[in-house]
Write a protein that holds these residues in place. Structure first.
Motif, PDB file in Angstrom:
ATOM      1  N   GLN A  43     -78.822 -14.848  56.509  1.00 36.51           N
ATOM      2  CA  GLN A  43     -79.324 -15.254  56.138  1.00 36.51           C
ATOM      3  C   GLN A  43     -80.481 -16.727  56.406  1.00 36.51           C
ATOM      4  OE1 GLN A  43     -80.202 -14.115  52.554  1.00 36.51           O
ATOM      5  NE2 GLN A  43     -79.061 -12.585  53.731  1.00 36.51           N
ATOM      6  N   LEU A 139     -84.176 -17.287  52.086  1.00 38.73           N
ATOM      7  CA  LEU A 139     -84.074 -15.664  52.156  1.00 38.73           C
ATOM      8  C   LEU A 139     -83.116 -15.778  50.805  1.00 38.73           C
ATOM      9  CD1 LEU A 139     -83.220 -14.189  55.436  1.00 38.73           C
ATOM     10  CD2 LEU A 139     -85.642 -14.504  54.266  1.00 38.73           C
ATOM     11  N   GLN A 158     -79.441  -9.743  50.069  1.00 37.86           N
ATOM     12  CA  GLN A 158     -78.863  -9.942  51.098  1.00 37.86           C
ATOM     13  C   GLN A 158     -78.142  -8.857  52.362  1.00 37.86           C
ATOM     14  OE1 GLN A 158     -78.732 -14.717  48.819  1.00 37.86           O
ATOM     15  NE2 GLN A 158     -76.468 -13.576  49.634  1.00 37.86           N
ATOM     16  N   THR A 161     -80.800  -8.189  54.805  1.00 36.94           N
ATOM     17  CA  THR A 161     -81.474  -8.791  55.722  1.00 36.94           C
ATOM     18  C   THR A 161     -80.458  -8.850  56.585  1.00 36.94           C
ATOM     19  OG1 THR A 161     -81.100 -10.907  54.059  1.00 36.94           O
ATOM     20  CG2 THR A 161     -83.642  -9.773  54.266  1.00 36.94           C
ATOM     21  N   ASP A 162     -79.091  -9.768  56.310  1.00 35.86           N
ATOM     22  CA  ASP A 162     -77.972  -9.697  57.088  1.00 35.86           C
ATOM     23  C   ASP A 162     -78.140  -8.480  58.264  1.00 35.86           C
ATOM     24  OD1 ASP A 162     -77.663 -12.388  55.754  1.00 35.86           O
ATOM     25  OD2 ASP A 162     -76.079 -11.149  55.057  1.00 35.86           O
ATOM     26  N   VAL A 164     -80.735  -7.305  59.669  1.00 34.76           N
ATOM     27  CA  VAL A 164     -81.928  -7.305  61.176  1.00 34.76           C
ATOM     28  C   VAL A 164     -81.171  -8.639  61.490  1.00 34.76           C
ATOM     29  CG1 VAL A 164     -83.994  -8.013  60.717  1.00 34.76           C
ATOM     30  CG2 VAL A 164     -83.566  -6.734  59.790  1.00 34.76           C
TER      31      VAL A 164
END
Length: 204
Positions: A43, A139, A158, A161-162, A164
């Motif tokens: 994040q 985020l 989340q 995205t984590d 990535v």
């Protein structure tokens, strides 16, 4: 079993203050543990931690600056109250994370235990903030917007995205650091996934 049929009860200003303050403190405590053992997270906070490690600037200052672009998005999609609470929470967290090392030092802590402590404390802190219509911006705002708009859990957003962020971190940090950090992120996001349900919490 008796069933109570009553309308939702709004939080008072005092309840919001204590809920958001507790959330910020728990998040600050978790981040203090995380940075002590040299781990990272996902994040917006994870981006701030990485930039802080690479530049030497304090986490608090970097975290505050990174969050600035997200306030406009929060205002447009989630309203003034949410935006103001998030701005205040981010500002307070920036202060807390810089102040905690002055009065709380850690002697020995294994990275795996540190990761679990981080995930648990920040997960609980974020739950407290979500339930009082606040967040730590960034985020997390996007994750809440996706959940409210589509029903896709904020915790899963989340986690994606984590993935990535941690994939990128593999090129910057040792694999062991990324592995322990991923453990903390999983604990955090599972807490959010299993416990953040607006349909189970009727107070606003």
């Amino acid at each position: 079993m008796q069933i109570y049929d009553s309308p939702p009860t709004e939080h008072s200003v005092l309840e919001d203050i204590q809920g958001l303050s507790l959330g910020v403190f728990l998040c600050g405590l978790g981040i203090h543990v995380l940075t002590h053992v040299g781990l990272i997270t996902g994040q917006t906070a994870g981006l701030a931690v990485i930039v802080s490690y690479l530049t030497g600037y304090s986490f608090g200052a970097v975290f505050f600056v990174i969050n600035l672009p997200f306030y406009l998005l929060a205002y447009r999609r989630l309203g003034l109250e949410f935006t103001v609470k998030s701005l205040m929470s981010v500002s307070l967290l920036s202060v807390v994370t810089d102040a905690l090392p002055l009065g709380f030092t850690i002697d020995v802590l294994h990275p795996a235990l540190g990761a679990v402590i981080f995930g648990a404390t920040v997960g609980l802190g974020l739950l407290a903030m979500f339930r009082h219509n606040g967040s730590l911006g960034g985020l997390g705002v996007v994750a809440l917007m996706v959940q409210d708009g589509t029903g896709f859990r904020a915790g899963y957003v989340q986690l994606l995205t984590d993935a990535v962020i941690f994939g990128t971190a593999l090129f910057l940090f040792p694999a062991s650091v990324v592995g322990y950090s991923l453990l903390g992120a999983v604990v955090l996001n599972l807490i959010i996934t299993f416990n953040h349900r607006r349909d189970r919490y009727i107070a606003t």
